[in-house]
Design an enzyme around this catalytic site. Structure first.
Site, short mmCIF file in Angstrom:
data_model
loop_
_atom_site.label_atom_id
_atom_site.label_comp_id
_atom_site.label_asym_id
_atom_site.label_seq_id
_atom_site.Cartn_x
_atom_site.Cartn_y
_atom_site.Cartn_z
N CYS A 113 0.87 -1.26 0.11
CA CYS A 113 0.07 0.09 0.04
C CYS A 113 0.91 1.24 -0.17
O CYS A 113 1.41 1.34 1.02
CB CYS A 113 -1.06 -0.05 1.29
SG CYS A 113 -1.53 1.68 1.78
N GLU A 114 0.64 2.22 -0.87
CA GLU A 114 1.53 3.38 -0.97
C GLU A 114 1.26 4.52 -0.29
O GLU A 114 1.99 5.28 0.28
CB GLU A 114 1.29 3.94 -2.44
CG GLU A 114 0.20 4.59 -2.89
CD GLU A 114 0.24 4.94 -4.19
OE1 GLU A 114 1.12 4.71 -5.18
OE2 GLU A 114 -0.59 6.00 -4.36
N HIS A 115 0.04 4.17 0.53
CA HIS A 115 -0.16 5.09 1.78
C HIS A 115 0.39 4.99 3.18
O HIS A 115 0.41 5.76 3.90
CB HIS A 115 -1.81 5.35 1.69
CG HIS A 115 -2.43 5.83 0.59
ND1 HIS A 115 -3.64 4.87 -0.08
CD2 HIS A 115 -1.98 6.73 0.04
CE1 HIS A 115 -3.94 5.50 -1.20
NE2 HIS A 115 -2.93 6.50 -1.39
N HIS A 116 0.56 3.45 3.28
CA HIS A 116 1.30 3.20 4.55
C HIS A 116 2.45 2.37 4.41
O HIS A 116 3.08 1.84 5.54
CB HIS A 116 0.21 2.40 5.45
CG HIS A 116 -1.20 3.37 5.58
ND1 HIS A 116 -2.49 3.07 4.83
CD2 HIS A 116 -1.64 4.02 6.80
CE1 HIS A 116 -3.18 3.94 5.48
NE2 HIS A 116 -2.80 4.33 6.55
N GLN A 154 -4.73 -0.31 -4.87
CA GLN A 154 -5.41 -1.62 -5.72
C GLN A 154 -6.14 -1.31 -6.96
O GLN A 154 -5.92 -1.92 -7.96
CB GLN A 154 -6.04 -2.20 -4.67
CG GLN A 154 -6.76 -3.90 -5.03
CD GLN A 154 -7.51 -4.41 -4.13
OE1 GLN A 154 -7.19 -4.32 -3.05
NE2 GLN A 154 -8.47 -4.93 -4.44
N HIS A 182 -5.49 -5.82 2.89
CA HIS A 182 -4.56 -4.57 2.98
C HIS A 182 -4.26 -4.77 4.59
O HIS A 182 -5.30 -4.43 5.28
CB HIS A 182 -5.18 -3.12 2.67
CG HIS A 182 -5.73 -2.95 1.18
ND1 HIS A 182 -5.11 -2.00 0.69
CD2 HIS A 182 -6.21 -3.84 0.41
CE1 HIS A 182 -5.47 -2.10 -0.71
NE2 HIS A 182 -6.21 -3.12 -0.85
N CYS A 184 -2.91 -2.68 6.29
CA CYS A 184 -2.93 -1.13 6.97
C CYS A 184 -4.37 -1.12 7.38
O CYS A 184 -4.78 -0.34 8.43
CB CYS A 184 -2.64 -0.17 5.88
SG CYS A 184 -3.58 -0.06 4.39
ZN LIG Z 1 -2.92 1.68 3.33
#
Ligand SMILES: [Zn+2]
Length: 225
Positions: A113-116, A154, A182, A184
């Protein structure tokens, strides 16, 4: 827009797991540095994070971690950022004149995941209808793996897989469904262990109800081997 509002907007974009584009947001100078140069820099960054957290990097168990993580980032889990790693586009002529749908299901997805920067783990299911060109079955697994080995969203992963196969197979008639957990979401934040996320992209004939239904029915088949 005021800068604070902008930051807030970006943060909520990340929290909601919304991506901004079907292309991975890379800078123009993304490949100016060699992999070895990147590993050297990232090694220091990881050491800095660990030291800031108060960890003792002289401990035998921790001393090798910065180098290990830097190598893993550059060569493994984010190795698919490098266009040179893209699977070669070898295709074959459809000699059997098989004009029906071909489905490759349960392709393992390991992404991040590119956010976490936490893992996304799941399965991809791909279908295409040949217009004269076919690909080796393992090619589809390799394409999934190549795009998965990036910081990802995704939805973008699903679209990138479809676009690449449309290009390789020279047809719009390609579909992909990704069903993934995910970490996260499962291990932090809301901590929902059971939930998974399903994304889909249907190109060409797969936009027709009957064709799409046929693909989704194949995915549901639970064949015992
Ligand atoms: Zn995430």
């Amino acid at each position: 827009m005021k800068i604070e509002n902008k930051i807030e907007e970006f943060e909520s974009l990340g929290d909601d797991h919304i991506g901004t584009s079907s292309n991975t947001p890379l800078r123009g100078d993304a490949f100016k540095l060699s992999n070895d140069e990147k590993i050297e820099i990232i090694k220091d960054d990881v050491r800095h994070i660990m030291e800031t957290l108060g960890l003792d990097l002289t401990d035998d168990s921790l001393s090798g971690t910065p180098n290990r993580v830097a190598k893993m980032f550059v060569k493994e889990i984010f190795g698919g950022l490098d266009p040179k790693k893209k699977p070669s586009a070898s295709t074959f002529e459809n000699k059997y004149k098989y004009g029906e749908m071909l489905v490759e299901k349960n392709i393992t997805v390991y992404s991040t995941c590119e956010h976490h920067l936490l893992p996304i783990v799941g399965k991809a299911h791909i279908a295409y209808i040949s217009n004269g060109t076919v690909v080796g079955l393992s090619k589809m697994n390799r394409i999934v793996d190549y795009f998965a080995k990036r910081p990802q969203v995704q939805e973008r992963l699903t679209i990138q897989i479809v676009k690449e196969l449309q290009k390789v197979l020279n047809t719009q008639d390609v579909a992909c469904v990704v069903d993934a957990k995910h970490l996260c979401v499962n291990s932090r934040g809301i901590r929902d262990i059971e939930s998974s996320t399903v994304t889909s992209e249907f190109g060409g004939k797969f936009k027709d109800d009957a064709t799409r239904r046929e693909f989704l029915d194949y995915i549901k088949l639970d064949t015992k081997f």
